[in-house]
Design a protein around this motif. Structure first.
Motif, PDB file in Angstrom:
ATOM      1  N   SER A   1       0.743  -1.325   0.015  1.00 23.74           N
ATOM      2  CA  SER A   1       0.061  -0.141   0.047  1.00 23.74           C
ATOM      3  C   SER A   1       0.911   1.087  -0.249  1.00 23.74           C
ATOM      4  O   SER A   1       0.275   2.329  -0.362  1.00 23.74           O
ATOM      5  CB  SER A   1      -0.972  -0.102   1.289  1.00 23.74           C
ATOM      6  OG  SER A   1      -0.227   0.155   2.450  1.00 23.74           O
TER       7      SER A   1
ATOM      8  N   GLU B   1       3.279   3.660  -1.421  1.00 29.98           N
ATOM      9  CA  GLU B   1       3.905   4.208  -2.784  1.00 29.98           C
ATOM     10  C   GLU B   1       4.990   5.262  -2.838  1.00 29.98           C
ATOM     11  O   GLU B   1       5.697   5.143  -3.726  1.00 29.98           O
ATOM     12  CB  GLU B   1       2.661   4.654  -3.555  1.00 29.98           C
ATOM     13  CG  GLU B   1       1.552   3.595  -3.770  1.00 29.98           C
ATOM     14  CD  GLU B   1       0.144   4.233  -4.696  1.00 29.98           C
ATOM     15  OE1 GLU B   1       0.063   5.339  -4.676  1.00 29.98           O
ATOM     16  OE2 GLU B   1      -0.339   3.268  -5.129  1.00 29.98           O
ATOM     17  N   SER B   2       4.782   6.268  -1.857  1.00 33.70           N
ATOM     18  CA  SER B   2       5.978   7.143  -1.667  1.00 33.70           C
ATOM     19  C   SER B   2       6.759   7.262  -0.564  1.00 33.70           C
ATOM     20  O   SER B   2       6.532   6.673   0.437  1.00 33.70           O
ATOM     21  CB  SER B   2       5.107   8.551  -1.769  1.00 33.70           C
ATOM     22  OG  SER B   2       4.308   8.667  -0.711  1.00 33.70           O
TER      23      SER B   2
ATOM     24  N   LYS C   1       8.888   5.426   3.119  1.00 32.71           N
ATOM     25  CA  LYS C   1       7.833   4.202   3.455  1.00 32.71           C
ATOM     26  C   LYS C   1       7.863   3.733   4.905  1.00 32.71           C
ATOM     27  O   LYS C   1       9.166   3.060   5.219  1.00 32.71           O
ATOM     28  CB  LYS C   1       7.935   3.131   2.469  1.00 32.71           C
ATOM     29  CG  LYS C   1       7.649   3.448   1.014  1.00 32.71           C
ATOM     30  CD  LYS C   1       7.633   2.464   0.122  1.00 32.71           C
ATOM     31  CE  LYS C   1       7.564   2.950  -1.237  1.00 32.71           C
ATOM     32  NZ  LYS C   1       7.687   1.720  -2.251  1.00 32.71           N
TER      33      LYS C   1
ATOM     34  N   GLY D   1       1.018   4.423   4.027  1.00 33.57           N
ATOM     35  CA  GLY D   1       0.650   4.193   2.611  1.00 33.57           C
ATOM     36  C   GLY D   1      -0.707   5.260   2.263  1.00 33.57           C
ATOM     37  O   GLY D   1      -1.093   6.090   2.827  1.00 33.57           O
ATOM     38  N   LYS D   2      -1.182   4.775   1.266  1.00 25.09           N
ATOM     39  CA  LYS D   2      -2.454   5.525   0.538  1.00 25.09           C
ATOM     40  C   LYS D   2      -3.633   5.171   1.291  1.00 25.09           C
ATOM     41  O   LYS D   2      -4.627   5.880   1.122  1.00 25.09           O
ATOM     42  CB  LYS D   2      -2.562   5.115  -0.748  1.00 25.09           C
ATOM     43  CG  LYS D   2      -3.099   3.644  -1.156  1.00 25.09           C
ATOM     44  CD  LYS D   2      -2.962   3.086  -2.632  1.00 25.09           C
ATOM     45  CE  LYS D   2      -3.338   1.759  -2.788  1.00 25.09           C
ATOM     46  NZ  LYS D   2      -3.344   1.285  -4.241  1.00 25.09           N
TER      47      LYS D   2
ATOM     48  N   ASP E   1     -10.142   3.579   0.631  1.00 24.36           N
ATOM     49  CA  ASP E   1     -11.137   4.346   0.564  1.00 24.36           C
ATOM     50  C   ASP E   1     -12.191   4.312   1.520  1.00 24.36           C
ATOM     51  O   ASP E   1     -12.682   3.087   1.688  1.00 24.36           O
ATOM     52  CB  ASP E   1     -11.800   4.241  -1.052  1.00 24.36           C
ATOM     53  CG  ASP E   1     -12.790   5.230  -1.339  1.00 24.36           C
ATOM     54  OD1 ASP E   1     -13.429   5.574  -0.561  1.00 24.36           O
ATOM     55  OD2 ASP E   1     -12.937   5.553  -2.629  1.00 24.36           O
TER      56      ASP E   1
ATOM     57  N   HIS F   1      -2.786   9.115   7.631  1.00 27.50           N
ATOM     58  CA  HIS F   1      -1.893   8.884   6.648  1.00 27.50           C
ATOM     59  C   HIS F   1      -1.701   7.323   6.628  1.00 27.50           C
ATOM     60  O   HIS F   1      -0.972   6.812   7.431  1.00 27.50           O
ATOM     61  CB  HIS F   1      -0.771   9.819   6.600  1.00 27.50           C
ATOM     62  CG  HIS F   1      -0.602  10.934   6.563  1.00 27.50           C
ATOM     63  ND1 HIS F   1      -1.058  11.719   5.387  1.00 27.50           N
ATOM     64  CD2 HIS F   1      -0.850  12.009   7.183  1.00 27.50           C
ATOM     65  CE1 HIS F   1      -1.183  13.009   5.379  1.00 27.50           C
ATOM     66  NE2 HIS F   1      -1.062  13.118   6.591  1.00 27.50           N
TER      67      HIS F   1
END
Length: 480
Positions: free
Chosen positions: A394, A396-397, A400, A421-422, A425, A469
Motif C-alpha cells: 500500500s 507508494e511514496s 515508507k 501508505g495510501k 477509500d 495517513h
C-alpha cells in the motif's frame, strides 16, 4: 410524644438559670427536657456518647470554646445538632461556628422563648433531613462502589467528578489520574461524545446510547451508555451519572457469526463453481488424450505444440481450482504454546526481502518480555505475513514506514501493524474483509479474509482503523 432532650453546656450557673426560665416560657414547654453540664470535658463526653437530641453550647468554656467542641463532635461523626451561645453578637464567631458545622448561633441577651423554640425546631428538622440525606448517600455510595459495571460522574465541560472501582479497572486508570482526565479522552471519537452530550442535554436522560470508548492503553470497547442529568446541590452545577455497559464481547460474537456465515457461503460457492469448471475441463482433457493418441496426427508438429500449450493451461486451471478450494476451506486449529514475539520476528524474516527491496523503514515496539499464547503458530504466522504484505504494497511514496508494536491489555494481546501508505477509500472500508474483494490487480482477494478467518478461529479479533495517513490493522488474541 417523646420529649426532646436538650443539654446546656455552660460553665456559668446563672446562665443555666436564665436559660431554664426562658424554656419555661416556651409554648408547649413540656416538649423539652433541659439538662445542664458545667465543663467542656463533661460536655464533650456526653456529646460523644450521644445521650441527648440537641446541644446548647456556650462559646466560652474555660480554656476551650464551643467551636472546639463542635469541631471535635463533627470529626467524630456526631450528627445531633449543636447550637452555639455567646454573650455578644460577633459576626466572626458566627461565621466560625457555621463553618465547623454548628446548626445555629444565638446571642444570649437577645434570646426570646419564641426565638429559642424556632431555633431548636429548625435545627432538629435540619438534622433529620441531613441524616436522611447522608443515609441515602451512604446507600448510593455502597451501590456505586460495589457495582460491577463502570459508573462515571462528569459534567458538561468533561470534568470527571467521580468513578467507581469497576470504572477504574475498565479504563485502566488510578483514581488520581482519571480525576485529572477530561471525559473526552474516554470516547474513541469526539463525534460520539458530542452526540451523547447533545442527546442528554436535550432529553435529560439517555438509554442505550451505543458508542466506542477507549482505555488508557488504547484498548477500544463497544459500549452502551445509560445516563441521566442531575443538579449537584452543593456546587449548583449539572452533573451526568453514566452507567457503561460493555458490549465488546457481544459485538465480537455477532461479528464472528456474520463472518463465519460469509466464510461458509463463500466455501459453498467456491466448491460449486469449481465443480462447474471441472466438468468441461474433464471433457477437454479427454479430447486432448484422443488427439495426442491419434497416429495420423503424431507427426504434425504444429498441432502437437498447440496441444501441449492447451494441456499446460488446463493443468494450470486445475491447480488454480484446487488452490481456490483450499483457500476457502476452514482449516482445523492445532494450538500449542507459542512465544508471540518470536513468531512476529519469524513473520518479519519471511518478508525481509520485500522490506529491503522497497526500502522500508521498519519500526518495532514489541513488549520486552515474551508472552506465550495458545495458538496455531502456522496459521497466525500466515495471517501476519498477509497483513505485512498488504501494508508494504500500500506504500507508494517515500519515506515508507512500517510500524509493528504490541500491547497487553484486558486479557487480550494486541499486535498493531501500521503503514503510511495510501490507505483505504472510506466507501470501501466495510468490504475489506469480504471474500474475493480486492483493489489490486492479479489478486484473489482472500488475504484479509483468510487472516480474519484464522484470527476468529482463535477467538480473537482483526480490527481495521483508518489513519490520517495510511492504515492500522490490530490483531487481538486472547491470553490464556
Amino acid at each position: 410524644m417523646n420529649k426532646v432532650r436538650v443539654l446546656l453546656i455552660d460553665d456559668d450557673e446563672d446562665d443555666f438559670i436564665i436559660t431554664r426560665e426562658i424554656f419555661s416560657r416556651i409554648s408547649q414547654a413540656d416538649r423539652y427536657e433541659l439538662t445542664w453540664i458545667d465543663t467542656f470535658e463533661k460536655g464533650i463526653n456526653a456529646v460523644l456518647k450521644r445521650q441527648y437530641d440537641i446541644y446548647l453550647v456556650d462559646y466560652r468554656l474555660g480554656k476551650h470554646t464551643g467551636v472546639d467542641l463542635v469541631n471535635e463532635a463533627v470529626l467524630s461523626g456526631i450528627r445531633e445538632p449543636i447550637i452555639i451561645l455567646t454573650g455578644k453578637g460577633d459576626y466572626k464567631i458566627d461565621e466560625e461556628a457555621m463553618n465547623v458545622g454548628a446548626a445555629d448561633y444565638l446571642v444570649k441577651d437577645k434570646i426570646e422563648p419564641d426565638t429559642l423554640d424556632r431555633s431548636l425546631r429548625y435545627a432538629l428538622k435540619q438534622s433529620e433531613t441531613l441524616s436522611a440525606l447522608k443515609e441515602s448517600e451512604h446507600k448510593f455510595k455502597i451501590i456505586f462502589d460495589k457495582a460491577k459495571e463502570p459508573i462515571l460522574i462528569s459534567d458538561y465541560t468533561g470534568r470527571i467528578r467521580d468513578i467507581n472501582k469497576a470504572g477504574l479497572n475498565f479504563f485502566g486508570y488510578h483514581i488520581k489520574e482519571i480525576l485529572e482526565t477530561n471525559d473526552r479522552s474516554l470516547f474513541y471519537t469526539q463525534e460520539d461524545r458530542e452526540n451523547f452530550i447533545q442527546e442528554l442535554e436535550t432529553k435529560g436522560a439517555v438509554s442505550d446510547f451505543e458508542c466506542q470508548m477507549v482505555s488508557s492503553k488504547g484498548q477500544v470497547y463497544y459500549c452502551s451508555l445509560s445516563s441521566f442529568l442531575q443538579i449537584d446541590p452543593q456546587n449548583m452545577v449539572e452533573v451526568y451519572h453514566t452507567i457503561i455497559h460493555d458490549l465488546t464481547y457481544r459485538k465480537h460474537q455477532e461479528t464472528k457469526f456474520i463472518h463465519e456465515s460469509k466464510f461458509s457461503i463463500s466455501e459453498h460457492i467456491a466448491k460449486g463453481f469449481v465443480e462447474e469448471i471441472r466438468n468441461p475441463l474433464s471433457t477437454i482433457n479427454l479430447v486432448l488424450h484422443e488427439l495426442t493418441s491419434d497416429d495420423a496426427l503424431a507427426y504434425n508438429e504444429t498441432l502437437q505444440n498447440n496441444l501441449d500449450i492447451i494441456k499446460t493451461n488446463v493443468d494450470n486451471i486445475n491447480q488454480l481450482t484446487k488452490n481456490f478450494i483450499t483457500s476457502t476451506e476452514t482449516k482445523p486449529v492445532q494450538k500449542q504454546k507459542t512465544g508471540i514475539n518470536a513468531l512476529i520476528e519469524e513473520a518479519i524474516v519471511e518478508i525481509n526481502d520485500l522490506i529491503l527491496g522497497h526500502r522500508i523503514i521498519l519500526e518495532k515496539h514489541l513488549l520486552p518480555s515474551e508472552t506465550y499464547l495458545l495458538i496455531d503458530a502456522k496459521q497466525i504466522k500466515i495471517a501476519l505475513v498477509n497483513l505485512l504484505n498488504n501494508a508494504i504494497e500500500s506504500m507508494e511514496s517515500y519515506p515508507k514506514i512500517l510500524n509493528i508494536s504490541t500491547i497487553n491489555d484486558s486479557g487480550m494481546y494486541s499486535i498493531l501493524i501500521e503503514d503510511n501508505g495510501k490507505g483505504i477509500d472510506p466507501e470501501l472500508e466495510h468490504q475489506i474483509f469480504e471474500p474475493f474483494f480486492t483493489t489490486k490487480k492479479e489478486a484473489e482477494g482472500l488475504g484479509l479474509t483468510n487472516a480474519e478467518r484464522s484470527i476468529l478461529a482463535h477467538n480473537g479479533r482483526l480490527i481495521f482503523k483508518p489513519q490520517q495517513h495510511g492504515s492500522l490493522f490490530v490483531v487481538q488474541l486472547p491470553i490464556h
